[in-house]
Design a protein around this motif. Structure first.
Motif, PDB file in Angstrom:
ATOM      1  N   VAL A 116       5.126   6.099  -7.563  1.00 32.66           N
ATOM      2  CA  VAL A 116       4.072   6.108  -8.582  1.00 32.66           C
ATOM      3  C   VAL A 116       4.585   6.750  -9.870  1.00 32.66           C
ATOM      4  CG1 VAL A 116       1.815   7.080  -9.187  1.00 32.66           C
ATOM      5  CG2 VAL A 116       2.179   6.082  -6.912  1.00 32.66           C
ATOM      6  N   LEU A 133       0.833  -1.203   0.000  1.00 27.37           N
ATOM      7  CA  LEU A 133       0.000   0.000   0.000  1.00 27.37           C
ATOM      8  C   LEU A 133       0.869   1.255   0.000  1.00 27.37           C
ATOM      9  CD1 LEU A 133      -2.788   1.306   0.198  1.00 27.37           C
ATOM     10  CD2 LEU A 133      -2.627   1.109   2.691  1.00 27.37           C
ATOM     11  N   ASP A 192       3.911   1.504  -1.182  1.00 22.72           N
ATOM     12  CA  ASP A 192       4.519   1.632  -2.516  1.00 22.72           C
ATOM     13  C   ASP A 192       3.510   2.171  -3.516  1.00 22.72           C
ATOM     14  OD1 ASP A 192       6.867   0.670  -1.509  1.00 22.72           O
ATOM     15  OD2 ASP A 192       6.616  -1.369  -2.281  1.00 22.72           O
ATOM     16  N   ALA A 193       2.259   1.717  -3.368  1.00 26.62           N
ATOM     17  CA  ALA A 193       1.236   2.112  -4.338  1.00 26.62           C
ATOM     18  C   ALA A 193       0.824   3.569  -4.183  1.00 26.62           C
ATOM     19  CB  ALA A 193       0.004   1.212  -4.191  1.00 26.62           C
ATOM     20  N   THR A 194       1.052   4.164  -3.026  1.00 25.93           N
ATOM     21  CA  THR A 194       0.618   5.540  -2.779  1.00 25.93           C
ATOM     22  C   THR A 194       1.783   6.532  -2.679  1.00 25.93           C
ATOM     23  OG1 THR A 194       0.544   5.062  -0.402  1.00 25.93           O
ATOM     24  CG2 THR A 194      -1.493   4.770  -1.632  1.00 25.93           C
ATOM     25  N   ASP A 195       3.038   6.037  -2.720  1.00 26.92           N
ATOM     26  CA  ASP A 195       4.189   6.945  -2.654  1.00 26.92           C
ATOM     27  C   ASP A 195       4.321   7.709  -3.971  1.00 26.92           C
ATOM     28  OD1 ASP A 195       7.388   7.243  -3.227  1.00 26.92           O
ATOM     29  OD2 ASP A 195       6.860   7.587  -1.128  1.00 26.92           O
ATOM     30  N   PRO A 196       4.244   9.043  -3.949  1.00 26.00           N
ATOM     31  CA  PRO A 196       4.270   9.833  -5.194  1.00 26.00           C
ATOM     32  C   PRO A 196       5.493   9.552  -6.058  1.00 26.00           C
ATOM     33  CG  PRO A 196       3.615  11.202  -3.337  1.00 26.00           C
ATOM     34  CD  PRO A 196       4.066   9.903  -2.762  1.00 26.00           C
TER      35      PRO A 196
END
Length: 358
Positions: free
Chosen positions: A262, A253, A255-259
Motif C-alpha cells: 500500500v 485482497l 496486495d490491497a491490504t499489505d502495508p
C-alpha cells in the motif's frame, strides 16, 4: 386385441354364511408402461430386439366408458378362449364384479363375488390369483411419460371378465395361458426372479418379456449415467474456474491490504501526481483519477487537442519526456569548474580568469 392383467386383492377375502367368496380387488393400473413381444401385438420385431413398450395413460384407464365396463363383469376360472357373453355366461361364469367401481390412486377398485361352489373351491386353493381380461386398441405413436419411454398407447379399454388363475401374469399381454403344465400333466413350479418380475422358466415368452424389460431398464440407466457423467465434468470445470477466480481475488485482497505494498503504491502515485502538477500546474485535477488518466490530463494540458488521439503508450512517452522538465531546477556552476559539456574553450577561459583574478 384381448389383453389380461393381474388384479391385486385389497384386504382379506371372506366366505359368507352362504358359502360365497367376497373380496375387493385393485386392477387396471394407470400411467404405467408394460412390455410386449412383437407377435403379441401384431408388430414386426424391433431392430434392437427389445420388446415393445405400451403405455396406459390415466385418461384412458379412468375414462367413463372404461370404468363402467369394469362393473358387473363375469368372473371365470382361468381365462376362457373366447369373450364371455350371454351365449356362454352360464357355462363360464362363477361369479361377477360389483357395480361400485372407484378410482384408488393409480388403480380401479372393484368388489368381487364368487358365488359358485367350485369357483370358491378354486379361488381358495389352486386359483388364488386374479387377472382381468379386456380389449383395447393400440395407438402405435411413440412418446415419453416422466422418465419412461414407450412405443405405443393403449386406448378404448373395455373389460370383459375377471379370471381366477393359478399364476396371473404381472404385465398385460396378448392372450396368455395361466395354467402351465408339464407334458405329464404335473404343474411345473420352477420360477426365477428377473428384474421386478417372477417368471416360470418353462414359459419362454414370459422369460423373454422379463429379460427384454430388464435390458431396456439397463439401457435407460446407462443413458442416465452417461448424462450424469457429462454433467459432472461440466460442474468440475466450472468449480475449477471458480477456484481460480477465488485464488486471484484472495491475492488481490492480500496486495490491497499489505502495508508495504500500500505504501509503495501511494508513493508511486504521489510521484506521478507531483510530476503532473509540475507539467500542467497545481490546478490539475487528480482526485478520483487513475495514474494513466493523470498522465493523459498533464500531457493534454501541454499539447492540447493533439494529445486526444494519442494512445496510452504515446501519452506515457510524452509524460516521461515532460517530467524531467517539470523536475528541472536552476543549476549554479562554481567558477573554475568545467561545464557538463566538457567544452575545452570554456575550461581555458575559466583558467585565464582565475589567473587574472589572482
Amino acid at each position: 386385441m384381448l389383453f389380461t392383467d393381474r388384479a391385486i386383492l385389497d384386504g382379506p377375502a371372506r366366505i359368507t354364511r352362504e358359502g360365497h367368496l367376497l373380496a375387493v380387488a385393485r386392477a387396471a393400473r394407470a400411467n404405467n408402461v408394460q412390455d410386449y413381444l412383437p407377435h403379441e401385438i401384431g408388430q414386426a420385431p424391433k431392430p434392437d430386439g427389445t420388446p415393445y413398450r405400451i403405455f396406459r395413460p390415466e385418461a384412458e384407464v379412468f375414462a367413463r366408458d372404461a370404468v363402467q365396463s369394469a362393473a358387473h363383469r363375469p368372473i371365470t376360472v382361468d381365462h376362457p378362449a373366447e369373450d364371455v357373453s350371454a351365449a356362454n355366461w352360464k357355462r363360464l361364469a362363477v361369479g361377477d364384479t360389483g357395480g361400485e367401481v372407484l378410482r384408488d390412486g393409480e388403480f380401479l377398485r372393484l368388489p368381487i363375488m364368487v358365488m359358485d361352489a367350485d369357483g370358491v373351491q378354486a379361488a381358495t386353493t389352486t386359483h388364488q390369483e386374479f387377472s382381468l381380461g379386456y380389449k383395447a386398441d393400440l395407438d402405435m405413436t411413440p412418446g415419453t411419460f416422466g422418465d419412461q419411454s414407450y412405443d405405443g398407447v393403449m386406448r378404448n379399454i373395455r373389460i370383459n371378465h375377471l379370471a381366477l388363475c393359478r399364476h396371473a401374469r404381472g404385465g398385460a399381454e396378448l392372450r396368455i395361458v395361466d395354467e402351465r403344465t408339464s407334458p405329464n400333466g404335473e404343474m411345473k413350479m420352477s420360477k426365477i426372479k428377473i428384474g421386478d418380475s417372477e417368471v416360470d422358466l418353462s414359459d419362454g415368452a414370459a422369460v423373454a418379456v422379463a429379460v427384454g424389460a430388464l435390458q431396456s431398464r439397463l439401457s435407460d440407466a446407462e443413458g442416465k449415467v452417461g448424462t450424469l457423467t457429462a454433467e459432472n465434468a461440466t460442474f468440475k470445470t466450472s468449480i475449477e474456474a471458480k477456484d481460480g477466480e477465488i485464488a486471484a481475488l484472495k491475492s488481490q485482497l492480500a496486495d490491497a491490504t499489505d502495508p508495504a505494498k500500500v505504501k509503495a503504491r501511494d508513493e508511486a502515485r504521489a510521484k506521478v501526481v507531483d510530476a503532473a502538477k509540475k507539467i500542467a500546474g497545481d490546478k490539475l485535477v487528480v482526485d478520483g483519477k487513475t495514474e494513466a488518466e493523470i498522465r493523459r490530463a498533464a500531457v493534454e494540458a501541454k499539447l492540447g487537442d493533439a494529445a486526444k488521439a494519442m494512445s496510452d503508450d504515446a501519452i506515457a512517452g510524452a509524460f516521461a519526456a515532460y517530467a524531467p522538465l517539470g523536475d528541472a531546477k536552476p543549476q549554479v556552476q562554481p567558477i573554475g569548474a568545467p561545464s557538463s559539456l566538457g567544452d575545452a574553450a570554456d575550461v581555458r577561459n575559466q583558467a585565464r580568469f582565475s589567473r587574472y583574478a589572482s
